[in-house]
Design a protein around this motif. Structure first.
Motif, PDB file in Angstrom:
ATOM      1  N   GLU A 119       3.450  -9.086   0.179  1.00 25.24           N
ATOM      2  CA  GLU A 119       2.384  -8.685   0.990  1.00 25.24           C
ATOM      3  C   GLU A 119       1.891  -7.191   0.235  1.00 25.24           C
ATOM      4  O   GLU A 119       0.799  -6.714   0.378  1.00 25.24           O
ATOM      5  N   GLU A 120       2.945  -6.687   0.852  1.00 25.81           N
ATOM      6  CA  GLU A 120       2.854  -5.381   0.647  1.00 25.81           C
ATOM      7  C   GLU A 120       2.791  -4.919  -0.804  1.00 25.81           C
ATOM      8  O   GLU A 120       1.833  -4.455  -1.366  1.00 25.81           O
ATOM      9  N   LEU A 121       3.308  -6.078  -1.520  1.00 25.56           N
ATOM     10  CA  LEU A 121       2.830  -5.499  -3.973  1.00 25.56           C
ATOM     11  C   LEU A 121       1.727  -6.093  -3.671  1.00 25.56           C
ATOM     12  O   LEU A 121       0.538  -4.872  -4.341  1.00 25.56           O
ATOM     13  N   GLU A 122       1.067  -6.830  -2.968  1.00 29.89           N
ATOM     14  CA  GLU A 122      -0.392  -7.261  -3.532  1.00 29.89           C
ATOM     15  C   GLU A 122      -1.497  -6.448  -2.791  1.00 29.89           C
ATOM     16  O   GLU A 122      -2.620  -5.682  -2.947  1.00 29.89           O
ATOM     17  N   LYS A 123      -0.920  -5.275  -1.571  1.00 25.58           N
ATOM     18  CA  LYS A 123      -0.884  -4.564  -1.345  1.00 25.58           C
ATOM     19  C   LYS A 123      -1.374  -3.200  -1.907  1.00 25.58           C
ATOM     20  O   LYS A 123      -2.525  -2.539  -2.299  1.00 25.58           O
ATOM     21  N   LYS A 124      -0.591  -3.069  -2.743  1.00 23.50           N
ATOM     22  CA  LYS A 124      -0.656  -1.811  -3.220  1.00 23.50           C
ATOM     23  C   LYS A 124      -0.871  -2.374  -4.141  1.00 23.50           C
ATOM     24  O   LYS A 124      -2.042  -0.971  -5.623  1.00 23.50           O
ATOM     25  N   LEU A 125      -0.641  -3.825  -5.279  1.00 27.25           N
ATOM     26  CA  LEU A 125      -1.861  -4.005  -6.032  1.00 27.25           C
ATOM     27  C   LEU A 125      -3.622  -3.759  -5.970  1.00 27.25           C
ATOM     28  O   LEU A 125      -4.284  -3.305  -7.059  1.00 27.25           O
ATOM     29  N   GLN A 126      -3.598  -4.404  -4.956  1.00 25.08           N
ATOM     30  CA  GLN A 126      -5.416  -4.111  -4.570  1.00 25.08           C
ATOM     31  C   GLN A 126      -5.919  -2.302  -4.740  1.00 25.08           C
ATOM     32  O   GLN A 126      -6.935  -1.900  -4.636  1.00 25.08           O
ATOM     33  N   LYS A 127      -4.469  -1.624  -4.178  1.00 22.95           N
ATOM     34  CA  LYS A 127      -5.255  -0.022  -3.696  1.00 22.95           C
ATOM     35  C   LYS A 127      -5.318   0.419  -5.595  1.00 22.95           C
ATOM     36  O   LYS A 127      -5.851   0.700  -5.661  1.00 22.95           O
TER      37      LYS A 127
END
Length: 415
Positions: free
Chosen positions: A34-42
């Motif tokens: 879930e943190e990877l998805e957040k980093k990619l979104q940012k």
């Protein structure tokens, strides 16, 4: 040396869902996903590429297909517009990664590590685009790190935590020595992540402990922690154990096209699907259909391995070289050619018994082993099948003799 993103060279990022569809191929675990998805979104919203870390210890100069599993994932990140940061462990390699080892690695000199690193990078850039990579030697920071900082970092780890590692645990319970400098390795790999401010670190499943230490130290230093992305360990051509040059079940990145083609074409059948997934971009739906056709008897496994070999050889040498490699494989089997990796050796002129000659050129370890192969029709000398183990050969200076053992083991013997 490195790559600095600018408004001109930043790729327009794809939506996060599309990036994940590409990046998840062949990945065993992401910690935490879930943190990877957040980093990619940012990254998508700000236009700032993620920093994708790979650390390598050039304890040997050769790269094989097992190493390229992670390299190919780096290339996917590059294709999506992100920045790869390669850490060359000129300091960590002098310790040696203890992961999966039942004893300490031999200590290497700094000079030998740097020599290996040069050759490693040349092979690395056959997979990863050079112009989109930052390269750092971890001596840049470890050579300047004060001892007070070292002890502070070591204070973030416990002996109990280290002994939870399977390799250390096994050695400890077996009363095998563990040197204190080996305990420093996870700390050093973790501090690399602090030094280059990595967002994602890639590694094989055997690197999970070390990669997660990077998260720990980044949190300790007040940084946003990196994501660990873990790839499977590629089995060697025998389909049984991890690919390894010492075992001989490897395919090297620097091997000639015909040798590369042959090794892939001779792959164990049970690896076809896995190798397609990890070493090619072929759609997985097509791969699964091939596997189903093989299981149903509609497709010969060799046909699938030919497609696989053509794909991979084309990646490194181009389509023309792949076609030539496939043609040469047929010529070798028909006895009209010898492979590029034929062993070359020299012996003194004279009269040789067939078995003596075979042992002399190290085709066999003993005369008994050589005799059995001759009796089974598995040896050719000078293109002719050797029928009599007691045959003799008189060889003059300047002659060359080709010896074939089995289908594809060749020796060019110079006298």
């Amino acid at each position: 040396m490195g790559f600095t993103p600018t408004t001109e060279n930043i790729m327009q990022f794809r939506p996060v869902k599309e990036q994940l569809e590409i990046l998840m191929r062949g990945v065993i675990e992401i910690v935490p996903q879930e943190e990877l998805e957040k980093k990619l979104q940012k990254s998508y919203e700000t236009g700032k590429p993620l920093r994708i870390k790979l650390g390598v210890d050039p304890t040997a100069p050769d790269v094989h297909f097992g190493h390229t599993v992670v390299m190919r994932k780096l290339r996917q990140f590059q294709d999506l517009g992100h920045t790869v940061v390669l850490i060359v462990g000129d300091y960590t390699a002098q310790i040696g990664d203890p992961s999966g080892r039942n004893k300490a690695r031999p200590r290497l000199s700094h000079e030998k590590v740097l020599e290996n690193a040069k050759e490693y990078q040349e092979q690395f850039f056959k997979v990863v685009r050079r112009e989109q990579v930052e390269i750092h030697y971890n001596g840049e920071w470890f050579s300047k790190l004060p001892f007070s900082k070292v002890t502070e970092l070591m204070g973030q780890f416990t002996v109990a935590q280290m002994l939870e590692r399977e390799d250390f645990h096994n050695r400890y319970t077996a009363n095998q020595s563990i040197s204190l400098h080996e305990f420093m390795y996870p700390m050093m790999q973790g501090y690399d992540s602090v030094a280059i401010q990595s967002d994602v670190e890639l590694g094989g499943t055997d690197q999970k402990f070390n990669v997660l230490r990077g998260r720990d130290l980044q949190i300790f230093e007040g940084m946003e922690p990196q994501i660990g992305m873990f790839m499977p360990i590629l089995l060697g051509t025998d389909g049984k154990v991890k690919m390894s040059k010492s075992i001989g079940n490897y395919v090297g990145l620097n091997e000639a096209p015909d040798v590369m083609y042959h090794k892939i074409y001779s792959l164990a059948d049970n690896l076809i699907e896995n190798w397609f997934e990890l070493l090619t971009e072929k759609p997985l739906s097509e791969v699964k259909q091939m596997v189903q056709d093989i299981a149903a008897g509609k497709m010969n496994p060799n046909e699938a391995k030919h497609i696989l070999a053509m794909d991979i050889v084309t990646q490194y040498y181009g389509a023309e070289a792949a076609e030539a490699a496939a043609a040469k494989e047929k010529e070798i089997h028909s006895g009209n050619a010898i492979p590029s990796d034929a062993a070359e050796c020299a012996v003194a002129p004279g009269t040789y018994g067939a078995l003596d000659l075979l042992v002399e050129i190290k085709a066999f370890a003993s005369k008994g082993e050589a005799r059995r192969m001759v009796q089974n029709g598995g040896v050719k000398i000078g293109g002719e099948k050797l029928a009599d183990p007691q045959a003799t050969f008189e060889i003059k200076g300047g002659d060359q003799l080709v010896v074939q053992v089995g289908k594809r083991k060749f020796f060019k013997v110079n006298f």
